[in-house]
Structures are given as C-alpha cells and as structure tokens.
Design a protein around this motif. Structure first.
Motif, PDB file in Angstrom:
ATOM      1  N   GLU A   9       0.828  -1.206   0.000  1.00 19.64           N
ATOM      2  CA  GLU A   9       0.000   0.000   0.000  1.00 19.64           C
ATOM      3  C   GLU A   9       0.864   1.259   0.000  1.00 19.64           C
ATOM      4  O   GLU A   9       1.967   1.272   0.542  1.00 19.64           O
ATOM      5  CB  GLU A   9      -0.897   0.027   1.246  1.00 19.64           C
ATOM      6  CG  GLU A   9      -1.922  -1.089   1.307  1.00 19.64           C
ATOM      7  CD  GLU A   9      -2.726  -1.054   2.589  1.00 19.64           C
ATOM      8  OE1 GLU A   9      -2.262  -0.423   3.583  1.00 19.64           O
ATOM      9  OE2 GLU A   9      -3.816  -1.654   2.625  1.00 19.64           O
ATOM     10  N   ILE A  10       0.317   2.312  -0.603  1.00 17.29           N
ATOM     11  CA  ILE A  10       0.916   3.639  -0.516  1.00 17.29           C
ATOM     12  C   ILE A  10      -0.198   4.626  -0.198  1.00 17.29           C
ATOM     13  O   ILE A  10      -1.305   4.539  -0.736  1.00 17.29           O
ATOM     14  CB  ILE A  10       1.674   4.016  -1.806  1.00 17.29           C
ATOM     15  CG1 ILE A  10       2.488   5.310  -1.604  1.00 17.29           C
ATOM     16  CG2 ILE A  10       0.741   4.140  -2.997  1.00 17.29           C
ATOM     17  CD1 ILE A  10       3.514   5.559  -2.704  1.00 17.29           C
ATOM     18  N   GLU A  11       0.089   5.541   0.699  1.00 14.15           N
ATOM     19  CA  GLU A  11      -0.952   6.433   1.215  1.00 14.15           C
ATOM     20  C   GLU A  11      -1.146   7.652   0.329  1.00 14.15           C
ATOM     21  O   GLU A  11      -0.189   8.194  -0.231  1.00 14.15           O
ATOM     22  CB  GLU A  11      -0.583   6.881   2.633  1.00 14.15           C
ATOM     23  CG  GLU A  11      -1.685   7.654   3.347  1.00 14.15           C
ATOM     24  CD  GLU A  11      -1.336   7.971   4.778  1.00 14.15           C
ATOM     25  OE1 GLU A  11      -2.053   8.794   5.392  1.00 14.15           O
ATOM     26  OE2 GLU A  11      -0.351   7.402   5.304  1.00 14.15           O
ATOM     27  N   ILE A  12      -2.402   8.073   0.222  1.00 10.59           N
ATOM     28  CA  ILE A  12      -2.735   9.316  -0.462  1.00 10.59           C
ATOM     29  C   ILE A  12      -2.470  10.483   0.489  1.00 10.59           C
ATOM     30  O   ILE A  12      -2.838  10.433   1.674  1.00 10.59           O
ATOM     31  CB  ILE A  12      -4.218   9.335  -0.887  1.00 10.59           C
ATOM     32  CG1 ILE A  12      -4.534   8.168  -1.821  1.00 10.59           C
ATOM     33  CG2 ILE A  12      -4.577  10.670  -1.549  1.00 10.59           C
ATOM     34  CD1 ILE A  12      -3.755   8.140  -3.099  1.00 10.59           C
ATOM     35  N   ASP A  13      -1.830  11.531  -0.013  1.00 14.46           N
ATOM     36  CA  ASP A  13      -1.660  12.754   0.766  1.00 14.46           C
ATOM     37  C   ASP A  13      -2.969  13.531   0.659  1.00 14.46           C
ATOM     38  O   ASP A  13      -3.128  14.403  -0.198  1.00 14.46           O
ATOM     39  CB  ASP A  13      -0.481  13.562   0.225  1.00 14.46           C
ATOM     40  CG  ASP A  13      -0.119  14.753   1.097  1.00 14.46           C
ATOM     41  OD1 ASP A  13      -0.987  15.199   1.871  1.00 14.46           O
ATOM     42  OD2 ASP A  13       1.028  15.236   1.010  1.00 14.46           O
ATOM     43  N   SER A  14      -3.923  13.189   1.526  1.00 14.96           N
ATOM     44  CA  SER A  14      -5.272  13.745   1.425  1.00 14.96           C
ATOM     45  C   SER A  14      -5.290  15.240   1.694  1.00 14.96           C
ATOM     46  O   SER A  14      -6.095  15.982   1.097  1.00 14.96           O
ATOM     47  CB  SER A  14      -6.222  13.026   2.384  1.00 14.96           C
ATOM     48  OG  SER A  14      -5.751  13.113   3.713  1.00 14.96           O
ATOM     49  N   GLU A  15      -4.417  15.709   2.555  1.00 20.18           N
ATOM     50  CA  GLU A  15      -4.350  17.145   2.830  1.00 20.18           C
ATOM     51  C   GLU A  15      -3.911  17.907   1.583  1.00 20.18           C
ATOM     52  O   GLU A  15      -4.485  18.955   1.235  1.00 20.18           O
ATOM     53  CB  GLU A  15      -3.378  17.400   3.993  1.00 20.18           C
ATOM     54  CG  GLU A  15      -3.450  18.796   4.562  1.00 20.18           C
ATOM     55  CD  GLU A  15      -2.526  18.997   5.745  1.00 20.18           C
ATOM     56  OE1 GLU A  15      -2.762  19.938   6.522  1.00 20.18           O
ATOM     57  OE2 GLU A  15      -1.555  18.211   5.895  1.00 20.18           O
ATOM     58  N   MET A  16      -2.913  17.373   0.911  1.00 14.74           N
ATOM     59  CA  MET A  16      -2.441  17.987  -0.340  1.00 14.74           C
ATOM     60  C   MET A  16      -3.499  17.885  -1.426  1.00 14.74           C
ATOM     61  O   MET A  16      -3.725  18.840  -2.190  1.00 14.74           O
ATOM     62  CB  MET A  16      -1.146  17.294  -0.788  1.00 14.74           C
ATOM     63  CG  MET A  16      -0.489  17.903  -2.004  1.00 14.74           C
ATOM     64  SD  MET A  16       0.312  19.468  -1.669  1.00 14.74           S
ATOM     65  CE  MET A  16       0.990  19.828  -3.302  1.00 14.74           C
ATOM     66  N   ALA A  17      -4.182  16.746  -1.521  1.00 16.62           N
ATOM     67  CA  ALA A  17      -5.237  16.560  -2.525  1.00 16.62           C
ATOM     68  C   ALA A  17      -6.343  17.589  -2.350  1.00 16.62           C
ATOM     69  O   ALA A  17      -6.804  18.213  -3.317  1.00 16.62           O
ATOM     70  CB  ALA A  17      -5.798  15.147  -2.435  1.00 16.62           C
ATOM     71  N   ARG A  18      -6.800  17.777  -1.114  1.00 13.82           N
ATOM     72  CA  ARG A  18      -7.861  18.751  -0.841  1.00 13.82           C
ATOM     73  C   ARG A  18      -7.411  20.170  -1.151  1.00 13.82           C
ATOM     74  O   ARG A  18      -8.176  20.978  -1.689  1.00 13.82           O
ATOM     75  CB  ARG A  18      -8.317  18.644   0.613  1.00 13.82           C
ATOM     76  CG  ARG A  18      -9.121  17.395   0.927  1.00 13.82           C
ATOM     77  CD  ARG A  18      -9.812  17.501   2.281  1.00 13.82           C
ATOM     78  NE  ARG A  18      -8.855  17.664   3.366  1.00 13.82           N
ATOM     79  CZ  ARG A  18      -8.319  16.661   4.051  1.00 13.82           C
ATOM     80  NH1 ARG A  18      -8.639  15.404   3.747  1.00 13.82           N
ATOM     81  NH2 ARG A  18      -7.458  16.886   5.035  1.00 13.82           N
ATOM     82  N   ALA A  19      -6.161  20.478  -0.838  1.00 16.51           N
ATOM     83  CA  ALA A  19      -5.652  21.820  -1.097  1.00 16.51           C
ATOM     84  C   ALA A  19      -5.579  22.099  -2.598  1.00 16.51           C
ATOM     85  O   ALA A  19      -5.943  23.200  -3.059  1.00 16.51           O
ATOM     86  CB  ALA A  19      -4.278  21.994  -0.451  1.00 16.51           C
ATOM     87  N   ILE A  20      -5.132  21.133  -3.374  1.00 21.56           N
ATOM     88  CA  ILE A  20      -5.062  21.317  -4.832  1.00 21.56           C
ATOM     89  C   ILE A  20      -6.457  21.545  -5.395  1.00 21.56           C
ATOM     90  O   ILE A  20      -6.675  22.467  -6.208  1.00 21.56           O
ATOM     91  CB  ILE A  20      -4.402  20.099  -5.510  1.00 21.56           C
ATOM     92  CG1 ILE A  20      -2.920  20.018  -5.124  1.00 21.56           C
ATOM     93  CG2 ILE A  20      -4.550  20.176  -7.033  1.00 21.56           C
ATOM     94  CD1 ILE A  20      -2.242  18.725  -5.542  1.00 21.56           C
ATOM     95  N   ALA A  21      -7.424  20.724  -4.982  1.00 21.18           N
ATOM     96  CA  ALA A  21      -8.797  20.873  -5.489  1.00 21.18           C
ATOM     97  C   ALA A  21      -9.378  22.226  -5.095  1.00 21.18           C
ATOM     98  O   ALA A  21     -10.094  22.861  -5.882  1.00 21.18           O
ATOM     99  CB  ALA A  21      -9.670  19.740  -4.958  1.00 21.18           C
ATOM    100  N   ARG A  22      -9.074  22.691  -3.901  1.00 25.10           N
ATOM    101  CA  ARG A  22      -9.601  23.982  -3.429  1.00 25.10           C
ATOM    102  C   ARG A  22      -8.970  25.151  -4.178  1.00 25.10           C
ATOM    103  O   ARG A  22      -9.646  26.123  -4.525  1.00 25.10           O
ATOM    104  CB  ARG A  22      -9.342  24.115  -1.927  1.00 25.10           C
ATOM    105  CG  ARG A  22      -9.683  25.479  -1.344  1.00 25.10           C
ATOM    106  CD  ARG A  22      -9.612  25.460   0.177  1.00 25.10           C
ATOM    107  NE  ARG A  22      -8.379  24.900   0.691  1.00 25.10           N
ATOM    108  CZ  ARG A  22      -7.214  25.564   0.790  1.00 25.10           C
ATOM    109  NH1 ARG A  22      -7.135  26.826   0.379  1.00 25.10           N
ATOM    110  NH2 ARG A  22      -6.153  24.968   1.293  1.00 25.10           N
ATOM    111  N   LEU A  23      -7.669  25.067  -4.437  1.00 25.02           N
ATOM    112  CA  LEU A  23      -6.958  26.168  -5.078  1.00 25.02           C
ATOM    113  C   LEU A  23      -7.112  26.179  -6.593  1.00 25.02           C
ATOM    114  O   LEU A  23      -6.879  27.198  -7.239  1.00 25.02           O
ATOM    115  CB  LEU A  23      -5.473  26.094  -4.708  1.00 25.02           C
ATOM    116  CG  LEU A  23      -5.161  26.371  -3.231  1.00 25.02           C
ATOM    117  CD1 LEU A  23      -3.753  25.904  -2.882  1.00 25.02           C
ATOM    118  CD2 LEU A  23      -5.338  27.846  -2.926  1.00 25.02           C
ATOM    119  N   SER A  24      -7.501  25.053  -7.169  1.00 27.96           N
ATOM    120  CA  SER A  24      -7.750  24.963  -8.611  1.00 27.96           C
ATOM    121  C   SER A  24      -9.151  25.460  -8.926  1.00 27.96           C
ATOM    122  O   SER A  24     -10.080  25.291  -8.149  1.00 27.96           O
ATOM    123  CB  SER A  24      -7.611  23.507  -9.068  1.00 27.96           C
ATOM    124  OG  SER A  24      -8.152  23.332 -10.361  1.00 27.96           O
ATOM    125  N   GLY A  25      -9.285  26.035 -10.110  1.00 29.48           N
ATOM    126  CA  GLY A  25     -10.609  26.452 -10.558  1.00 29.48           C
ATOM    127  C   GLY A  25     -11.345  25.383 -11.338  1.00 29.48           C
ATOM    128  O   GLY A  25     -12.495  25.588 -11.738  1.00 29.48           O
TER     129      GLY A  25
END
Length: 291
Positions: A99-115
């Motif tokens: 297994e490899i973990e998703i960086d969920s904090e980074m994922a949420r930040a990218i989605a929030r900062l992207s239009g």
C-alpha cells in the motif's frame, strides 16, 4: 478507501516478477541524494516491457537527487469515466508491492486552489496511466527507507489553460502546506500505425520509427524549453497523438514557479525497438526539470 490495481499482471508483472524487473531497471542505481533540485519528471505509462526502462530513468534521477515527501502524479484519463479533472481524495492505493498512502491534505488543497479540479475517485478506478508509475515510487521509497505519499490526478481535459491552473494550484498547495513535492507527468508520445487509425508510410519499418522520433523531438524540444504554448502548437500542427500533454504542461508550469531553470532528456525510445511491429509504434521519453 482502497484503490485496487487494475492492470497488475498485464501492464506490469505481479509478485516476485515485478521486483525482479524493477531490480533490472535499477541495476545501476546510485546512492540516494540530498540535493533536491528536481521539481518534476516526465515518464511513459505503457507496458513495462516496452517503456519500463525509460520510465525508470526518471525515477533513478529523482532517487539520486533525493526522494520527496509527496509525488503528485498526473495522467490522462483513457476511460472517459468520472470528473474531467479528478484528484483522488483520500485512502490508499494497493499494488503488488503493498500500500501507498494518499496525501489527502495535499489533494484537498489542490482541489480547493484549482478552478477546475474535483475530488473524485471514480475516474481512477480503471485508469492505468497513474497506476503504472506507483511501483517505481514504492520500490525506491523502500530503498530510501521513507514513507512517501502520492496525489493522483487524471486529466480528461488537456490544454494550456488546464496546465496553468493545475500547475499553479499544485505550487500554491505545496507552499501553503510546506510540502516537498515532485510532479510526475505520465505520458506516452506519438502513437502511430494501423492500430491507431494511421496508415504507415510505404517505407521500411526502421525508417518509420525514425520519422516518429523526428515528430516526437519537435515536441520534446518545446518541453526542454519550458514552452507550454509552443508544445501545444506543435501538437496541433502535426496532429501529434501524445496522450498526456496536459500533465506535461502542468509539470512545466509547476517547475517554473518552483524555480526550475533547466530540463534534461534522459532517455528516448519507441515500442518498435521491442515489438518490431509497425501496426502500433509509440514513442517514450524520460525528462526531468531541475532548479
């Protein structure tokens, strides 16, 4: 949430055969570096027998430069399922290496900062372009003794505007969270031959492979110049069938913002070198961007 492998045993081996293949690709691997000059890399996503060595050159360079905390991996959406710009939100990805973990904090930040990006796991469920990158990362993270995370992003839309939006969002998210990030653009280059709807020129097979290389290097030159708009211009003028230009454009935009000043082509090949078939000839390149 666990994302199970969709192409293990087809695009790449499962079990011990996978480890043996990776060990062969990395037989010349040096020591892990500490410089951390590499901001992004380009790697192909075909079957390992065709493009695995080329992809491995990108990851070898990253390992010898220094393993980051998080890999943001961008790949084309071949299936058409899910959001046009889909950031995998949370959980873990499973491969034959574990297994490899998703960086969920980074994922949420990218989605929030992207239009334009959405948090969406459906687009990733059957897509191979990101999955095939993950064993390389797991293998080298194990070598380095590091816990590395990933943020997978599939692109169903690919143009200059997408690249500008995502490249900036990834950069701003990395700064906001203090993340050490490397962006991976998963792409194959020219797809040519009857399998892809092109009728090959009436030339020798080796000459066809040479012409495909010429078309690919028109695009590669633009990439090495950090020229996103020039890359898309070449693609449109040639009707070039590179499948992941949006991810490459994103890597360039991110790299510029992260202070990269040089790009290097590490390896280039085509599937013809293995298959000797002109029914489907695909180009593959390994490229890295450095501060």
């Amino acid at each position: 949430m666990i994302r199970y492998p969709a192409v293990a045993g087809s695009f790449y081996p499962s079990g011990e055969a996978l480890i043996e293949m990776l060990e062969e690709f990395f037989s010349d691997l040096g020591e892990e570096g500490r410089e951390r000059r590499i901001t992004a890399g380009v790697a192909p996503h075909a079957g390992y027998v065709f493009s695995g060595y080329t992809a491995g050159r990108t990851y070898k360079a990253i390992f010898e430069d220094g393993i980051p905390e998080t890999f943001v991996i961008l790949g084309p959406n071949h299936t058409g399922i899910g959001s046009p710009i889909a950031v995998y939100p949370e959980g873990k990805w499973l491969t034959p290496l574990g297994e490899i973990e998703i960086d969920s904090e980074m994922a949420r930040a990218i989605a929030r900062l992207s239009g334009i990006a959405d948090l969406d796991e459906l687009a990733h469920r059957y897509e191979h372009s990101i999955e095939v990158q993950v064993p390389f990362i797991q293998y080298l993270a194990e070598k380095a003794g590091k816990d590395v995370k990933i943020v997978p992003i599939t692109l169903g839309m690919q143009d200059e505007d997408v690249a500008e939006d995502l490249g900036r969002a990834i950069f701003e998210a990395s700064k906001e969270l203090g993340r050490d990030v490397v962006v991976i653009a998963s792409t194959d280059l020219m797809h040519y031959g009857t399998m892809y709807g092109y009728v090959p020129f009436r030339v020798r097979a080796d000459e066809l492979s040479h012409r495909i290389k010429e078309w690919d290097f028109r695009v590669i030159r633009r990439i090495l110049d950090f020229d996103v708009r020039g890359m898309f211009k070449e693609i449109r003028e040639m009707n070039h069938t590179m499948c992941g230009p949006g991810g490459v454009g994103t890597a360039i935009v991110y790299s510029r913002l992260a202070g990269a000043v040089e790009a290097e082509l590490l390896h280039y090949t085509t599937s013809f070198e293995v298959s000797r078939s002109t029914e489907a000839v695909v180009g593959y390149a390994s490229i890295v961007f450095r501060r």
